[in-house]
Design an enzyme around this catalytic site. Structure first.
Site, PDB file in Angstrom:
ATOM      1  N   GLU A   1     -14.984  23.604 -12.624  1.00 51.01           N
ATOM      2  CA  GLU A   1     -15.456  23.017 -13.869  1.00 51.01           C
ATOM      3  C   GLU A   1     -15.525  23.993 -15.047  1.00 51.01           C
ATOM      4  O   GLU A   1     -16.619  24.292 -15.562  1.00 51.01           O
ATOM      5  CB  GLU A   1     -16.838  22.384 -13.662  1.00 51.01           C
ATOM      6  CG  GLU A   1     -16.864  21.367 -12.534  1.00 51.01           C
ATOM      7  CD  GLU A   1     -18.143  20.540 -12.493  1.00 51.01           C
ATOM      8  OE1 GLU A   1     -19.137  20.951 -13.110  1.00 51.01           O
ATOM      9  OE2 GLU A   1     -18.140  19.486 -11.841  1.00 51.01           O
TER      10      GLU A   1
ATOM     11  N   GLU B   1     -15.799  16.597  -5.958  1.00 59.20           N
ATOM     12  CA  GLU B   1     -17.231  16.297  -6.057  1.00 59.20           C
ATOM     13  C   GLU B   1     -17.405  14.870  -6.545  1.00 59.20           C
ATOM     14  O   GLU B   1     -16.697  14.422  -7.453  1.00 59.20           O
ATOM     15  CB  GLU B   1     -17.954  17.209  -7.069  1.00 59.20           C
ATOM     16  CG  GLU B   1     -18.134  18.626  -6.595  1.00 59.20           C
ATOM     17  CD  GLU B   1     -18.863  19.499  -7.625  1.00 59.20           C
ATOM     18  OE1 GLU B   1     -19.671  18.971  -8.422  1.00 59.20           O
ATOM     19  OE2 GLU B   1     -18.604  20.713  -7.629  1.00 59.20           O
TER      20      GLU B   1
END
Ligand code: FCB
Length: 458
Positions: A180, A359
């Site tokens: 991320e 995720e």
């Protein structure tokens, strides 16, 4: 199949929707959030160790000295994964554990921990998927040159990546460079919610570019050293205009540009999106043609983290997200349909390599009641997102696996220990783990998927 009208689909029926017999069922964690042992066996400090000590940064004033004590309990935790029937486990390596200063000497005791963890996973029949950077930058690099704000981190990160690939590559199912980068740059250097807690948009933009370069340099450095699949993990929060006005549409487009295209375009198209560069104006980073060539390395997979959508309103007061399926304990709107739409969109626009949902999950105000954690909300979240995922696959998205975030309740960054995402409840005082109802549900789903495909083979 529609995510809304099959809301009571059981694990068995849902498992059948995943027609790929090799589809990987996993769960994910990260080092800083679970390991603890913050100063054990020669580990260096990370920017998160420091950030926790700054007043007012972490909602409950907690730190990551002990976290889930996974460093000492990894065997028990792998046993939990085995009980779930996981095919795959995604975890991260703490850079300062294996290289305390972020350059120079390696810490053998640190590497030994990951060596033992990988062995334990392989012995349990669980594929290890490693992320190299899940936010715990060696504090020394922050001190020396303000961390990712400096291009000097790029070759250091590549050297660390190469060392991991050389040592562990042959035993890993995949290596992701970054987790991320949007969060690292924006929340770390622009909004100050995450370490190192800075507030400059120009720095954040420069950081994002250095992260992209570090990603490319790491892939380039690892390629000759390992045959394991290499990729990156991006967080995608698709933006929706709140109202059908030109202003909302434009704002949603920029939000999409900052969150999705800013990272996808250089990786898969070799350029940054022109509208975002224009939007950033003077804050746009300095970029050369060589930088762009470095970033655009061929990848073996793309990791997508999906939790929610952004509902973009320019009106004052803002139009709130409708939340027809509710909000999580983070306040994030539950909107599984965006997962289908987004996967179909990126497949069409970027022709990416195979995708993993690295995720997806929810924080819930879980409680132990009579020895159980009845987290019906999480089961509903899981079910609806897996349905949305199955639908995306049906529509042509090449998704090979799903990792629930997270295996354990853990340190949720600036929320401290107040948000529970785990399949297993963690009592932080005793470190007891307890399978929530959602863990039982996920276990049934995985078993049903395996049973179904075994039957198919007969
Ligand atoms: C993601 C992070 C992960 C976790 C979840 C809830 O942004 O990658 O570490 O905190 O959110």
């Amino acid at each position: 199949m529609n995510a809304n009208d099959t809301s009571k689909l059981g694990p068995d029926a849902l498992a059948r929707a995943f027609t790929n017999r090799d589809f990987q069922w996993g769960s994910a964690t990260s080092a800083a959030q679970i390991e603890g042992a913050a100063r054990s066996d020669g580990k260096g400090e990370s920017i998160w160790d420091r950030f926790c000590r700054e007043t007012g940064r972490i909602n409950d004033g907690s730190n990551i000295d002990i976290a889930c004590d996974h460093y000492h309990r990894y065997k028990d935790d792998v046993a939990l994964m085995k009980w779930l029937g996981l095919d795959a486990y995604r975890f991260s390596i703490a850079w300062p554990r294996v290289q305390p200063e972020g350059s120079g000497a390696w810490n053998e005791a640190g590497f030994d921990f990951y060596d033992r963890l990988i062995d334990e996973l392989l012995a349990a029949g669980i594929q290890p998927h490693v992320t190299l950077y899940h936010w715990d930058l060696p504090a020394t690099l922050h001190e020396r040159f303000n961390g990712w704000a400096s291009p000097e981190v790029v070759p250091l990160f590549a050297a660390y990546a190469a060392e991991v690939a050389r040592r562990f590559g042959s035993r890993l199912a995949s290596i992701s460079t970054l987790n991320e980068p949007w969060c690292v740059a924006t929340l770390g250097y622009e909004t100050a919610q995450f370490a190192p807690g800075q507030t400059s948009r120009a720095t954040a933009a420069q950081v994002s570019h250095h992260l992209m370069m570090a990603h490319g340099a790491a892939i380039l450095a690892m390629r000759p050293l390992t045959k394991t699949p290499l990729g990156v993990v991006l967080n995608h929060t698709p933006a929706f205009p709140a109202q059908a006005t030109e202003a909302d549409r434009r704002a949603a487009r920029i939000d999409d540009g900052l969150n999705v295209r800013w990272y996808m375009d250089p990786i898969f198209r070799g350029q940054y999106p022109a509208d975002v560069i224009e939007h950033l104006g003077e804050d746009a980073p300095t970029v050369t043609a060589q930088d762009l060539a470095l970033i655009q390395q061929p990848l073996d997979f793309l990791g997508v983290n999906f939790y929610t959508r952004s509902f973009i309103s320019t009106r004052l007061p803002a139009v709130p997200a409708p939340g027809k399926q509710g909000f999580t304990d983070m306040g994030w709107e539950i909107y599984p349909k965006a997962l289908t739409q987004h996967l179909v969109r990126i497949t069409r626009e970027y022709a990416p390599p195979p995708i993993y949902i690295t995720e997806n999950g929810m924080a819930n105000a879980d409680q132990i009641i009579d020895g159980r954690v009845p987290d019906e909300e999480r089961i509903t979240y899981l079910r609806s997102h897996l349905q949305a995922l199955a639908r995306a696959i049906e529509l042509g998205a090449d998704v090979r696996g799903y990792f629930y975030w997270s295996l354990l309740d853990n340190f949720e960054w600036n929320s401290g220990y107040t948000k529970r995402f785990g399949l297993f409840h963690v009592d932080y005082a005793s470190q007891d783990r307890l399978a929530k109802d959602s863990a039982h549900w996920y276990r049934e789903l995985i078993a049903a998927h395996k049973a179904h495909h075994m039957l198919e083979k007969v």
